[in-house]
Each structure stands twice: as structure tokens, then as C-alpha cells.
Design a protein around this motif. Structure first.
Motif, PDB file in Angstrom:
ATOM      1  N   PRO A   1     -19.292 -31.502  44.395  1.00  0.00           N
ATOM      2  CA  PRO A   1     -18.010 -32.201  44.263  1.00  0.00           C
ATOM      3  C   PRO A   1     -16.857 -31.206  44.158  1.00  0.00           C
ATOM      4  O   PRO A   1     -16.965 -30.195  43.460  1.00  0.00           O
ATOM      5  CB  PRO A   1     -18.166 -32.989  42.960  1.00  0.00           C
ATOM      6  N   PHE A   2     -15.786 -31.476  44.878  1.00  0.00           N
ATOM      7  CA  PHE A   2     -14.569 -30.677  44.733  1.00  0.00           C
ATOM      8  C   PHE A   2     -13.850 -31.269  43.535  1.00  0.00           C
ATOM      9  O   PHE A   2     -13.256 -32.344  43.610  1.00  0.00           O
ATOM     10  CB  PHE A   2     -13.707 -30.756  45.995  1.00  0.00           C
ATOM     11  N   ALA A   3     -13.960 -30.599  42.396  1.00  0.00           N
ATOM     12  CA  ALA A   3     -13.424 -31.150  41.153  1.00  0.00           C
ATOM     13  C   ALA A   3     -13.183 -30.017  40.161  1.00  0.00           C
ATOM     14  O   ALA A   3     -13.658 -28.904  40.335  1.00  0.00           O
ATOM     15  CB  ALA A   3     -14.402 -32.155  40.554  1.00  0.00           C
ATOM     16  N   PHE A   4     -12.431 -30.333  39.129  1.00  0.00           N
ATOM     17  CA  PHE A   4     -12.213 -29.426  38.009  1.00  0.00           C
ATOM     18  C   PHE A   4     -13.463 -29.517  37.151  1.00  0.00           C
ATOM     19  O   PHE A   4     -13.840 -30.603  36.692  1.00  0.00           O
ATOM     20  CB  PHE A   4     -10.967 -29.884  37.255  1.00  0.00           C
ATOM     21  N   ILE A   5     -14.151 -28.387  36.930  1.00  0.00           N
ATOM     22  CA  ILE A   5     -15.445 -28.405  36.255  1.00  0.00           C
ATOM     23  C   ILE A   5     -15.477 -27.310  35.187  1.00  0.00           C
ATOM     24  O   ILE A   5     -15.067 -26.183  35.431  1.00  0.00           O
ATOM     25  CB  ILE A   5     -16.589 -28.173  37.262  1.00  0.00           C
TER      26      ILE A   5
END
Length: 137
Positions: free
Chosen positions: A51-55
Motif C-alpha cells: 500500500p502507498f501509505a504513511f506507515i
């Protein structure tokens, strides 16, 4: 204490410099670019589709989206009300902000997930890194 990892968009200079600033604050968070091969391997092991996300990977937990925002801000000693506000605003603002700044909206994945066994093997070497990869790999 286990090193926490902040997965960020390393494709732009602005975010690479922001990651560098986080490291200089003396926190126990090491920024790692989303684009790096090692993070992509971790994300495939943890989520199947990266997922392209803030992690934020913290201990045995993987915080994604609004949960990552809240945990990261609290880890930086940002006041709890500010962290909660950012967590609440993230779902509404992330899409338009992502399209404008990143060229795409982040994945609609939010919450805290247990770090699975397959993903642990990919993340352990990154936790031992003492310099941040400011430039893309």
C-alpha cells in the motif's frame, strides 16, 4: 528499545528533507523511503500488495494511515490534542494532498496491524541501520 521505522515517500526532495529532520530530532524513529527495495519486500510480506501509505513500524505493530499519523506525532512528543486532530483530519485530507503532492492518493488502509512473521525477516536489517537513506536507492 526496538528501532521504529517511518515509511515515507522518498521520491521528492521535500519529504527526504523532512525525514532527515525527524532523524535530527533525536527520536528513536528511522525514516525509510517507501520506494526502497527492502521496504517493498516488507510490504509484500505484510500486506501482499504494497500500500502507498504513511506507515510506522513500531515494536511488533504496523500502524498505517491515520493510526501512523497519531503514533508518529505522539512519538515526536507533539501534544496529544494536536496528534488526535491530525489523526482525524488525515482520512479527509490524505487523498487530495496525496494527489497534489505525491501524484497519487494513498491507499485506503488505516489501523494498527500485528507484524507478521514473514515481514519480520525483512524489517530486522532495517532496524539496525544507523544512517537514513535520504537519497533514493
Amino acid at each position: 528499545m526496538t528501532q521504529s521505522l517511518l515509511v515515507y515517500d522518498g521520491s521528492t526532495d521535500l519529504f527526504r528533507r523532512a525525514a532527515e529532520t525527524v532523524t535530527r530530532c533525536g527520536t528513536d524513529i528511522t525514516p525509510v523511503p517507501w520506494e526502497s527495495e527492502s521496504i517493498q519486500a516488507f510490504l509484500r510480506a505484510q500486506f501482499e500488495e504494497p500500500p502507498f501509505a504513511f506507515i510506522l513500524i513500531e515494536g511488533e505493530s504496523v500502524h498505517v494511515g491515520e493510526a501512523a499519523v497519531k503514533e508518529a506525532l505522539e512519538g515526536l512528543d507533539v501534544a496529544a490534542p494536536v496528534a488526535r486532530l491530525a489523526e482525524q483530519v488525515y482520512p479527509t485530507a490524505a487523498g487530495p494532498f496525496g494527489r497534489l503532492v505525491h501524484g497519487r492518493a494513498p491507499a485506503d488502509v488505516h489501523g494498527t496491524f500485528p507484524l507478521n512473521e514473514a515481514a519480520k525477516a525483512h524489517i530486522a536489517p532495517l532496524r539496525r541501520v544507523h544512517t537514513i537513506p535520504v537519497e533514493p536507492e
